[in-house]
Scaffold this active site. Structure first.
Site, PDB file in Angstrom:
ATOM      1  N   LYS A 139       4.987   9.413   8.308  1.00  0.00           N
ATOM      2  CA  LYS A 139       4.837   8.873   9.675  1.00  0.00           C
ATOM      3  C   LYS A 139       5.916   9.364  10.643  1.00  0.00           C
ATOM      4  CE  LYS A 139       1.656   5.487   8.089  1.00  0.00           C
ATOM      5  NZ  LYS A 139       1.488   4.475   7.092  1.00  0.00           N
TER       6      LYS A 139
ATOM      7  N   ASP B 120       9.241   2.529  -0.696  1.00  0.00           N
ATOM      8  CA  ASP B 120       8.279   3.264   0.119  1.00  0.00           C
ATOM      9  C   ASP B 120       8.574   2.924   1.579  1.00  0.00           C
ATOM     10  OD1 ASP B 120       6.184   4.263   1.543  1.00  0.00           O
ATOM     11  OD2 ASP B 120       4.612   3.442   0.254  1.00  0.00           O
TER      12      ASP B 120
ATOM     13  N   TYR C 104       0.854  -1.187   0.000  1.00  0.00           N
ATOM     14  CA  TYR C 104       0.000   0.000   0.000  1.00  0.00           C
ATOM     15  C   TYR C 104       0.889   1.236   0.000  1.00  0.00           C
ATOM     16  CZ  TYR C 104      -3.255   3.580   1.731  1.00  0.00           C
ATOM     17  OH  TYR C 104      -4.018   4.716   1.881  1.00  0.00           O
TER      18      TYR C 104
HETATM   19  C1  LIG Z   1       0.787   4.947   5.706  1.00  0.00           C
HETATM   20  C2  LIG Z   1       1.476   4.604   4.434  1.00  0.00           C
HETATM   21  C3  LIG Z   1       1.358   5.410   3.288  1.00  0.00           C
HETATM   22  C4  LIG Z   1       0.401   6.563   3.209  1.00  0.00           C
HETATM   23  O1  LIG Z   1       0.728   7.601   4.048  1.00  0.00           O
HETATM   24  P1  LIG Z   1      -0.424   8.710   4.376  1.00  0.00           P
HETATM   25  O2  LIG Z   1       0.293   9.708   5.222  1.00  0.00           O
HETATM   26  O3  LIG Z   1      -1.504   7.960   5.075  1.00  0.00           O
HETATM   27  O4  LIG Z   1      -0.873   9.265   3.082  1.00  0.00           O
HETATM   28  C5  LIG Z   1       2.120   5.106   2.188  1.00  0.00           C
HETATM   29  N1  LIG Z   1       2.944   4.049   2.195  1.00  0.00           N
HETATM   30  C6  LIG Z   1       3.075   3.238   3.270  1.00  0.00           C
HETATM   31  C7  LIG Z   1       4.032   2.114   3.218  1.00  0.00           C
HETATM   32  C8  LIG Z   1       2.335   3.486   4.410  1.00  0.00           C
HETATM   33  O5  LIG Z   1       2.438   2.644   5.444  1.00  0.00           O
END
Ligand SMILES: *Cc1c(COP(=O)(O)O)cnc(C)c1O
Length: 428
Positions: free
Chosen positions: A268, A240, A145
């Site tokens: 995050k 990511d 994701y």
């Molecule tokens: C949480 C997350 C996102 C999205 O980040 P948001 O701040 O919610 O848009 C993208 N990639 C990964 C791996 C994530 O865990």
């Protein structure tokens, strides 16, 4: 069962005013049934709902709060900076400081641009990879994701090398057309797709440790092979690390596995609980971003001083010695305790953990990708979830969300958690 009268009342009202009652879908508890708790405050490892119940929290706002809730150093950094204003829309020294901290931590990052969410980071990293390579197609890994970006809300087509299909209403089929989807931990599929579309693939994006289908570590050699094959074909490799960055090691998954990405997405933890995202990487790619390059990206609140201050205060604490050893120790004890208890109660389960990210899948299969993760018994998970909540332990309301341990979790928390899990398993 806990008294949740006020939460139930708030839930009624919320659903009148906000679609589904929430500002992000997983908060609605849909996959475990029932209704969510409304939270009033949190401190350290504990979260408190509006009925006054206390829980040991393993959600940590879905990842950012590695230091625990309401960390005093982070709070005072925010309030100090706030006195001088909340946003200027002009460069600040705080942006330089956070950029410097991330660049010093992650070897493959020469330059970095701040945005406001992980979604913005991945969206822009893909645009940038396309602008840099002048190619359109991208490879995405099934079950990873990356936020709610149109071209990433895509599921696999009928065959490996066929076009992806939208995985959400509102995404035009054409937008999904350029996304090719392959299974996690499977290099042969990547090779096959690349050979089917030579010179057409701009980038491969993945979570180096999959954390949005539970927790799935990369197999030995997987990331190295992806690095090799993408280099060979001039494909931009995007890690990511929105979840894994500064969580599994100070330098993220790339430090842990010793594999460098071309571009890395953050979010995050680097915002210390305030809204932040970032993307960074090799200088020649980053130089393609506007205003010096031709790939456009902008943001009114990007590099916001409060968010920068929270991020700086967080990363500085994480750069202290023993931080990751402590996380490893605490997380190891919890995960081993759960595993041991599951075995004692003959619960069919499979346990994965990388550092302070962990999961207990209710399946008898080894979980290595999305297919195997989907074999989990989600109704068993729901019982587990509600059982734990009843005993004051708050885990994510979905089988496919990682559990997060923080530096604020104490030996007492660990002991209570394992005891709660054991009680739940004895009735499962
Ligand atoms: C949480 C997350 C996102 C999205 O980040 P948001 O701040 O919610 O848009 C993208 N990639 C990964 C791996 C994530 O865990």
């Amino acid at each position: 069962m806990v008294n949740n009268f006020r939460s139930l009342q708030a839930w009624e009202t919320s659903q009148q005013l906000i679609p589904g009652g929430v500002n992000s879908p997983v908060r609605a508890f849909k996959s475990v049934g029932g209704s969510p708790l409304f939270i009033r405050r949190a401190q350290g490892s504990k979260i408190y709902d509006i009925d006054g119940n206390q829980y040991i929290d393993y959600v940590g706002s879905w990842g950012p709060l590695l230091l625990g809730h309401a960390d005093p150093i982070v709070l005072s950094a925010i309030s100090e900076v706030m006195k001088d204003g909340t946003s200027f829309g002009a460069p600040t020294e705080l942006e330089i400081e956070l950029a410097n901290l991330v660049i010093s931590a992650v070897k493959s990052v020469d330059q970095i641009r701040m945005v406001n969410s992980g979604t913005e980071a991945t969206m822009t990293a893909i645009r940038l990879a396309r602008g840099y390579t002048k190619r359109d197609k991208i490879i995405k890994i099934e079950g990873c994701y990356h936020g709610h970006v149109d071209c990433l809300l895509v599921k696999a087509g009928s065959g490996l090398t066929t076009f992806g299909l939208p995985d959400s209403e509102g995404v035009p089929t054409e937008f999904a057309h350029h996304t090719l989807t392959v299974p996690f931990n499977d290099v042969d599929s990547v090779q096959q797709v690349i050979e089917a579309y030579p010179d057409q693939i701009a980038c491969l994006i993945l979570e180096p440790i999959a954390g949005n289908m539970g927790v799935i570590p990369p197999k030995d050699g997987y990331l190295e092979e992806l690095r090799r094959v993408t280099t060979e074909y001039g494909i931009v490799l995007i890690f990511d690390e929105v979840m894994t960055g500064f969580r599994v090691a100070y330098g993220g998954a790339q430090e842990l596995y010793g594999v460098d990405a071309d571009l890395t997405c953050f979010g995050k933890i680097i915002g210390g609980g305030l809204p932040v995202g970032a993307y960074g990487g090799k200088k020649d790619i980053m130089q393609c971003v506007s205003p010096i390059g031709e790939v456009y990206q902008a943001g009114t609140l990007s590099g916001n001083p409060l968010a920068m201050a929270a991020g700086i205060a967080t990363l500085k604490q994480l750069s202290q010695p023993e931080v990751y050893a402590q996380l490893e120790e605490t997380s190891g004890v919890i995960s081993d305790g759960i595993k041991h208890s599951a075995k004692n109660h003959s619960i069919s389960s499979f346990h994965n953990r990388v550092g302070s990210m962990m999961i207990c899948y209710f399946t008898s299969q080894e979980v290595i990708d999305y297919e195997t993760a989907k074999t989990s018994d989600t109704s068993k998970f729901s019982k587990y979830f509600w059982g734990l909540l009843g005993q004051g332990v708050y885990v994510a309301p979905s089988q496919f969300e990682a559990g997060f341990v923080s530096l604020a979790h104490t030996a007492e928390d660990v002991e209570s958690t394992i005891r709660a899990v054991d009680n739940v398993f004895s009735n499962l």
